[in-house]
Structure formats: C-alpha cells, structure tokens
Scaffold this active site. Structure first.
Site, PDB file in Angstrom:
ATOM      1  N   GLY A  32     -34.199  -7.810 -62.982  1.00  0.00           N
ATOM      2  CA  GLY A  32     -34.526  -8.973 -63.791  1.00  0.00           C
ATOM      3  C   GLY A  32     -34.761 -10.191 -62.924  1.00  0.00           C
ATOM      4  O   GLY A  32     -34.076 -10.361 -61.900  1.00  0.00           O
ATOM      5  N   SER A  33     -35.734 -11.011 -63.307  1.00  0.00           N
ATOM      6  CA  SER A  33     -36.141 -12.141 -62.463  1.00  0.00           C
ATOM      7  C   SER A  33     -36.617 -13.320 -63.293  1.00  0.00           C
ATOM      8  O   SER A  33     -37.518 -14.052 -62.907  1.00  0.00           O
ATOM      9  CB  SER A  33     -37.251 -11.691 -61.522  1.00  0.00           C
ATOM     10  OG  SER A  33     -38.309 -11.117 -62.301  1.00  0.00           O
ATOM     11  N   GLY A  34     -36.015 -13.506 -64.461  1.00  0.00           N
ATOM     12  CA  GLY A  34     -36.250 -14.731 -65.229  1.00  0.00           C
ATOM     13  C   GLY A  34     -35.528 -15.884 -64.561  1.00  0.00           C
ATOM     14  O   GLY A  34     -35.133 -15.769 -63.387  1.00  0.00           O
ATOM     15  N   ASN A  35     -35.298 -16.975 -65.280  1.00  0.00           N
ATOM     16  CA  ASN A  35     -34.658 -18.096 -64.582  1.00  0.00           C
ATOM     17  C   ASN A  35     -33.214 -17.770 -64.204  1.00  0.00           C
ATOM     18  O   ASN A  35     -32.787 -18.010 -63.075  1.00  0.00           O
ATOM     19  CB  ASN A  35     -34.800 -19.417 -65.348  1.00  0.00           C
ATOM     20  CG  ASN A  35     -34.044 -19.458 -66.656  1.00  0.00           C
ATOM     21  OD1 ASN A  35     -33.606 -18.427 -67.177  1.00  0.00           O
ATOM     22  ND2 ASN A  35     -33.892 -20.655 -67.193  1.00  0.00           N
ATOM     23  N   ALA A 176     -28.899 -22.226 -66.415  1.00  0.00           N
ATOM     24  CA  ALA A 176     -29.476 -21.703 -65.183  1.00  0.00           C
ATOM     25  C   ALA A 176     -29.998 -22.805 -64.265  1.00  0.00           C
ATOM     26  O   ALA A 176     -29.771 -22.779 -63.049  1.00  0.00           O
ATOM     27  CB  ALA A 176     -30.592 -20.721 -65.516  1.00  0.00           C
ATOM     28  N   LYS A 234     -20.855 -17.369 -79.838  1.00  0.00           N
ATOM     29  CA  LYS A 234     -21.013 -18.812 -79.570  1.00  0.00           C
ATOM     30  C   LYS A 234     -22.310 -19.352 -80.178  1.00  0.00           C
ATOM     31  O   LYS A 234     -22.378 -20.504 -80.577  1.00  0.00           O
ATOM     32  CB  LYS A 234     -20.990 -19.070 -78.070  1.00  0.00           C
ATOM     33  CG  LYS A 234     -22.202 -18.463 -77.378  1.00  0.00           C
ATOM     34  CD  LYS A 234     -22.311 -18.754 -75.904  1.00  0.00           C
ATOM     35  CE  LYS A 234     -23.653 -18.201 -75.406  1.00  0.00           C
ATOM     36  NZ  LYS A 234     -23.909 -18.446 -74.004  1.00  0.00           N
ATOM     37  N   ARG A 299     -31.279 -23.885 -77.925  1.00  0.00           N
ATOM     38  CA  ARG A 299     -32.173 -23.488 -78.999  1.00  0.00           C
ATOM     39  C   ARG A 299     -31.471 -23.395 -80.359  1.00  0.00           C
ATOM     40  O   ARG A 299     -31.990 -23.844 -81.370  1.00  0.00           O
ATOM     41  CB  ARG A 299     -32.708 -22.112 -78.602  1.00  0.00           C
ATOM     42  CG  ARG A 299     -33.860 -21.649 -79.383  1.00  0.00           C
ATOM     43  CD  ARG A 299     -34.236 -20.251 -78.902  1.00  0.00           C
ATOM     44  NE  ARG A 299     -35.010 -20.309 -77.670  1.00  0.00           N
ATOM     45  CZ  ARG A 299     -35.467 -19.223 -77.052  1.00  0.00           C
ATOM     46  NH1 ARG A 299     -35.213 -18.027 -77.532  1.00  0.00           N
ATOM     47  NH2 ARG A 299     -36.170 -19.351 -75.955  1.00  0.00           N
ATOM     48  N   ASN A 300     -30.284 -22.817 -80.383  1.00  0.00           N
ATOM     49  CA  ASN A 300     -29.587 -22.622 -81.654  1.00  0.00           C
ATOM     50  C   ASN A 300     -29.149 -23.951 -82.255  1.00  0.00           C
ATOM     51  O   ASN A 300     -29.340 -24.211 -83.440  1.00  0.00           O
ATOM     52  CB  ASN A 300     -28.374 -21.709 -81.452  1.00  0.00           C
ATOM     53  CG  ASN A 300     -28.795 -20.343 -80.963  1.00  0.00           C
ATOM     54  OD1 ASN A 300     -29.411 -19.578 -81.682  1.00  0.00           O
ATOM     55  ND2 ASN A 300     -28.509 -20.038 -79.696  1.00  0.00           N
ATOM     56  N   GLN A 328     -31.447 -16.866 -81.062  1.00  0.00           N
ATOM     57  CA  GLN A 328     -30.564 -15.696 -81.042  1.00  0.00           C
ATOM     58  C   GLN A 328     -29.451 -15.813 -82.079  1.00  0.00           C
ATOM     59  O   GLN A 328     -29.072 -14.829 -82.706  1.00  0.00           O
ATOM     60  CB  GLN A 328     -29.972 -15.524 -79.637  1.00  0.00           C
ATOM     61  CG  GLN A 328     -29.105 -14.275 -79.469  1.00  0.00           C
ATOM     62  CD  GLN A 328     -29.862 -12.982 -79.747  1.00  0.00           C
ATOM     63  OE1 GLN A 328     -30.981 -12.796 -79.293  1.00  0.00           O
ATOM     64  NE2 GLN A 328     -29.255 -12.084 -80.519  1.00  0.00           N
TER      65      GLN A 328
END
Lengths: 385, 385
Positions: A32-35, A176, A234, A299-300, A328
């Site tokens: 994986g290589s997202g932020n 991140a 959470k 976002r939530n 999410q």
C-alpha cells in the site's frame, strides 16, 4: 437465526503451521502506498537504515502503478524520492523502493505491513495467498472491522485466516500529513506474541525499533480487538459530534457525545469481543486520542456538521461533498445498527442507534439528549458509580 | 521531612455526630452567585419548583452585595430575575431568591451548595462555622485541591472538617454560559452516602432530582477523590495542549498531550488518593469530557498558546492577557511540582514536570516529545499492555 461459530484469533493461529522462525535481518514490505501507506513506509525506512543488524535496509513498497504527470508513479518515487501523487512535498528516504508488482514486492519479506483501503483487502489477499514468505508476520494499518448482521470480524483475523500468518495492527491519533511532516504524535501497535513464538522472532522490541521515531512514539499492547473496534466505531461518534457542533450546541455537548461514544465503544467490545480491554479504549492513542482527532474534523464530522447546518439528508451532503466517496462512519453506523438489532442489543447503544436513525430515517438531531436521557441507566455497568 | 498523617474522608465523617436526619422537603441554598453559581442555582430552582414534595420551592442564593448600574445586585436578581453582572441575558426562575447576608441565606437549609472562587472558601467557612443547620449536607462545585509540598487535600474534605457536615462534589464538562443557555451537557456528582445515612436523607435520587434537567444530565458516582483530582489537574494538561497548538504541531500532538495528561492524572490519583477510580478519569464527564472542553479553550490553554506563539514568558503573557488574574493551571503546575519533587516522584510525571519547567524555568517547548520519550516506560503500569 443461527450464527456460525467464529474461530478465535488464537484458534486460528494454532492451525498455522510454522517451523522455526526466520531471524534477523528482517525484510520489510509495505503493501500500500496511499498517504498513510507512504508515511508509514517512510518511518520504517528511516528505522531500517539506522538498524542494519536487525533489518535489511531496503524497505519495499508495493505501488499500484499509475501515470502521474506523464511518468510512472514508481519511477517518480524511486528517482525523485517523493510520492508526488499521494504525499506530495514529503522527501522519502532513498532506501524506500517502490515496486509495481505485488508478488515481486512481498517476495522474501518476513514483515508485511498492510496499508490499503479496506475495500481492496479481499482482492489483495487472494493474490498473495500461497505467494508469501511462509514464516512472515504481518501488521495491519487498515482501520475497521468486517461487520455483518450476525457478527464482527477483525481485519487482522481475516488476514490471518486467508494467508495463514500471524497479524497485529497499528492505529492511533495519526493524521497522515502531520506524521509525514514529523510533527509529534503517538501510535498504538497491538501485537500479541504468536503461540509459536521463538527467540529472534518479531516481538515488541523489533516492532518498537521498526516504528518508533523521536516524533512518532510507539506503545505496544496485546489487545487487537480493542484497537480494531475503536478504529471502526470512532467514525460513528465523529458523526454525532458533527451533528451537535453543526447545531452550535457548544463544547459541553461535543464532549458529552465523545464520552457517550467512548462508553458505547467499550460496551461494544464487552459484548462482541470480550477479550477487548477497557484500558485500550480509555488510555491508548488508538482509543481516546484517536477519538479526539477524529471528532475534531475529517470526513465523518464534516458530513454530519453540514447535515445539521443545512437540514439536508446524508445522501444529499455526500453527493455535494465527497465526490461519490462514502463517509466510512455512515457505512459503519448502518452495519452496527443491523448487527445489534439482530442480536436484540439496540438498547445498549442509544447514541449509535440515534445517530443511525438521524442518518437513515430523517429523525431530528434535536432528539439526541432525549434519547440519551431515556437510556441513561442502560449502560450503567460501564460507569464507575 | 515528616508528614502529618491526614484523616481519610470516612474517618472525618465518623467523627461527625448526627442524630436523626431532617426529611423532605429539603431546603436548598447556593453559597455563591458567579456565573457558574447562578447557573447551578437556576437549575436547582427549576427542579425544586417541579418537585414540591421533595423540596421547599424557594432556592436561596447568597450574593456578595455590590452595586451594578446604580442598583443593588440582589435587588436586580430578585426584581428582574437576572444576574445582570455575572450571567447577563439569562432569565432566572422567580423562586430563586438572592440573599445578601450569608448567615441569613444558609439559615434552616439542609442542602448547602458551595460555588465560590477557591480563594474565598476559607473565609466563608469561618463565618459559617457553628451557624448552619446541624444536619445539613453539602455539595462543593469548587474545582481543585488544596496542595502543599507534603500532601493533597480535597476541598470537600476541608468543608467537612471545618463545618462537620458530609460534603460531595459536582463537576463536569460544563462551560457555564452553555449550561445557562440550556444547551445539552452532562455532569458528574460524587456523593458517597455518609456513614450515618438514614432513609429519607439526601441520596442519589434526591441529588438526581435536584440537579438533572433534560439539558443537563447527571451521573452520580462515589469517587470524590477522582472528580476532585481531575478538576485540578486538567488545567495543567490544557497548558500542555496550548503549547503544542501554539507551535502548530497539529491535532495528533494535541491528542497525545491530552492522553498523556489523562495517564498522569490517573497516576496522581493512584499515588496520592488511592481511593480514586480509573473509571472516573476515563469515563465520567468530570474526567475525560471535562478534559476535552478544558483543552479546547479557556484561560490556561490560551496563556500557553500565546507563550508558544510569541516566545514570551508566562508572566509576561499573564500581564497582557489576564488583567492581573492568574491562570489556575500555572499555580497548580507549581504546587504539583513541589509536592511530587518533595515525595521524590517527579519521574512519574514527565508531562506535568516538563510543563512546569517550560512555565517557570524557560525550558523550550520543543523538548516535550523528548521528555515524554525518555520517560516512556515510567508510567507503564497505567497502560493496558
């Protein structure tokens, strides 16, 4: 309604057939290589370089190959040492090597870090099955749980089940971009030693050496269930906090929702994963600290805030704000509602249930204090009184 | 260095000579009429009116008489039903009666609520001694502890010692102006039943009826020590959060400081008031929720934030910001430093100690992560791992 009995983490591990364990130097790969994936890989590469006896210096990072500004993303990472697409502006160590082929990336690696979006896990595990180092150990940086109407499964347990390797998890109050900029934070790694542990195997000391930085403090616990539950639930709490903040009810109300959310997280652990520890929720970075950060933005929170401010539905706000992506917490709120309803445990979760009703059934946010009041005594076993 | 052994709360209570207890209707007085004092008195007056069998309807409020816009403050409160000086704009119930004479106010009252600034407590208790209802019970809304270099004393214990009456306390995530505006919040009341409790005496039900409102949810516990310690030490934590926020270290760092602060609060309880409960700190409004609100604003946070932004000393910022008033956290940080140093327990409190050093000895804020890292293992018993 019958439920298939699920194996415990320990039962699954006991079925894994290890022989003797590969010793140092450990070989590390980030799947994986997202932020966040890039950020954690950066941390590991900083540490493998400083600890050449314990680790192979090169940290591999599987990158889903794509074009960015006319070049391959792996080329950009390997030549310019920056993930220009997902973590722009952050210099990466030159011992971090981007690898576009998944099986090539994991080859010979005995520490595998999973750091991909939840929805890609199943496909990745299928590709990896039978193609990894037989004595590998894993750490999942994925947030959340797999929830259906009958039960809850930890993502780390899914990894263990599919690949036959022991898997812990890492989570904490870790936005991140802040960690990438080396601003101070803490994290929690849940890694109970496997039943076939032998001297020289991956353990607390190796994990600490791989992840701890002066700006990124690691604390290691055994409670994978608590860390995973906190990481998933959470997001529901953040929606509740967004609601009351959107109505401008003030700081007291936000703190109340966080507190009630924390209690329902603990209660959820108690009912669905009795091996979870109250202290993980209350005292670890992956618990109360991650709850703080998640409830102050993201976002939530923002989706709920906008719902409260505009009176629009969750769907309308999602379309406006998230370009088709889901928050999410919205998904988790629905999944948890269905699970607890099916188990006839709805009354134990007045906050989660009310948030679900507001999100999906147009119930007014103003009902929150009333719902919490009526259910006041329900969670009493969680309280100290 | 010898320390005088202090009596426990229970020991002190056993020395109080009650006969039979006054039954309902209870007569209630608020000693204090600042913004929080007036707000709590308003809540009680709303509840006494709705529960005439349990309470005398009239709630008395002792008001330190002063002139405001050419009228006596007690006249304004009793005629206009607003505390124009300390809680302007908030309509008060007309069964709340301001009384300028302290002894007249408490006369015949068997529930006495203390809600005055810490520094006035001693003088007030001297005046009250021998002049109160002999079977009265008390609730202290004062925040904090009396700390000297040898020991810690709960303010409720001081009230019990001076007046010979049982005393609980009330605290929570309760910014007064939000509660006065009837925005949703929760609070914690710590009230262990006294050893001479008899049926009809002040108990959980009476307290709940007196304080709980649809917008102000009450939870009752027994742990006066935990509630009092949390109320005092949160102000030091808020200074730490202000420091890292002032340096713009981000949300992760703020959450880390709160988490470490929570752990040191628990540790302080464990060492100095072993009857305190971890759950009070972690799960009650007076614990974790009040910590949230205190760390997102207020005098202590702002002082530290400005120190970090400007590089000025605590004294300089205090003079600029607070018009000669002290930030409570500054005083508490110093008192706690002296106590734990004297007890040779400094190593148990790396966050509190570092904050003290930054405040009073010009140590750089940048040292915080280093100090917390070096002391990483010290608090380990508090962790779940």
């Amino acid at each position: 309604m019958t439920t298939t009995p699920k194996k415990t983490h320990i039962q699954m591990l006991n079925e894994v057939n290890y022989n003797s364990i590969e010793m140092a130097p450990f070989r590390v790969v980030s799947v994986g290589s997202g932020n966040w994936g890039t950020c954690v890989a950066k941390i590991m590469a900083e540490n493998t370089r400083e600890n050449p006896l314990l680790f192979n210096q090169e940290v591999k990072m599987w990158v889903y190959e794509e074009e960015f500004e006319g070049r391959k993303l792996t080329d950009i990472i390997n030549e310019d040492h920056v993930n220009a697409k997902y973590l722009p502006g952050i210099k990466l160590p030159d011992n971090l090597k981007a690898v576009p082929d998944l099986l090539e990336a994991v080859k010979d690696c005995n520490i595998i870090i999973f750091n991909i979006p939840h929805q890609f896990l199943e496909g990745i595990l299928k590709q990896l099955k039978g193609n990894i180092h037989p004595k590998a150990r894993a750490i999942s940086c994925l947030k959340g749980l797999r929830v259906d109407e009958n039960d809850v499964e930890l993502l780390s347990d899914i990894i263990t089940k599919e690949l036959g390797i022991h898997c812990g998890c890492l989570a904490g109050a870790n936005l991140a971009i802040e960690v990438a900029n080396q601003k101070f934070s803490e994290t929690t790694i849940a890694y109970p030693l496997p039943s076939d542990y032998v001297a020289g195997d991956l353990d607390d000391t190796v994990l600490y050496t791989l992840f701890h930085r002066p700006y990124f403090h690691v604390h290691i616990v055994e409670d994978i269930s608590g860390v995973s539950i906190a990481g998933a639930l959470k997001n529901i709490v953040a929606i509740g906090v967004g609601f009351v903040d959107g109505l401008q009810w003030g700081e007291n109300a936000k703190a109340s929702i966080m507190r009630r959310g924390l209690l329902e997280m603990i209660k959820f652990g108690e009912l669905f994963k009795p091996d979870s520890k109250v202290a993980t929720f209350c005292q670890e970075s992956a618990g109360v600290a991650d709850l703080f950060t998640t409830c102050t933005g993201g976002r939530n929170f923002k989706l709920a805030y906008r719902m409260a401010q505009t009176g629009k539905s969750a769907n309308e706000i999602e379309e406006e704000m998230l370009n088709g992506q889901s928050a999410q917490g919205l998904i988790t709120a629905k999944e948890i509602h269905e699970l607890v309803k099916n188990r006839r445990l709805t009354d134990e979760f007045p906050l989660f249930e009310t948030i679900y009703q507001i999100l999906f059934h147009g119930v007014s946010i103003g009902i929150l204090p009333y719902m919490l009041e009526n259910k006041w005594s329900v969670s009493k076993p969680n309280y100290s009184g």
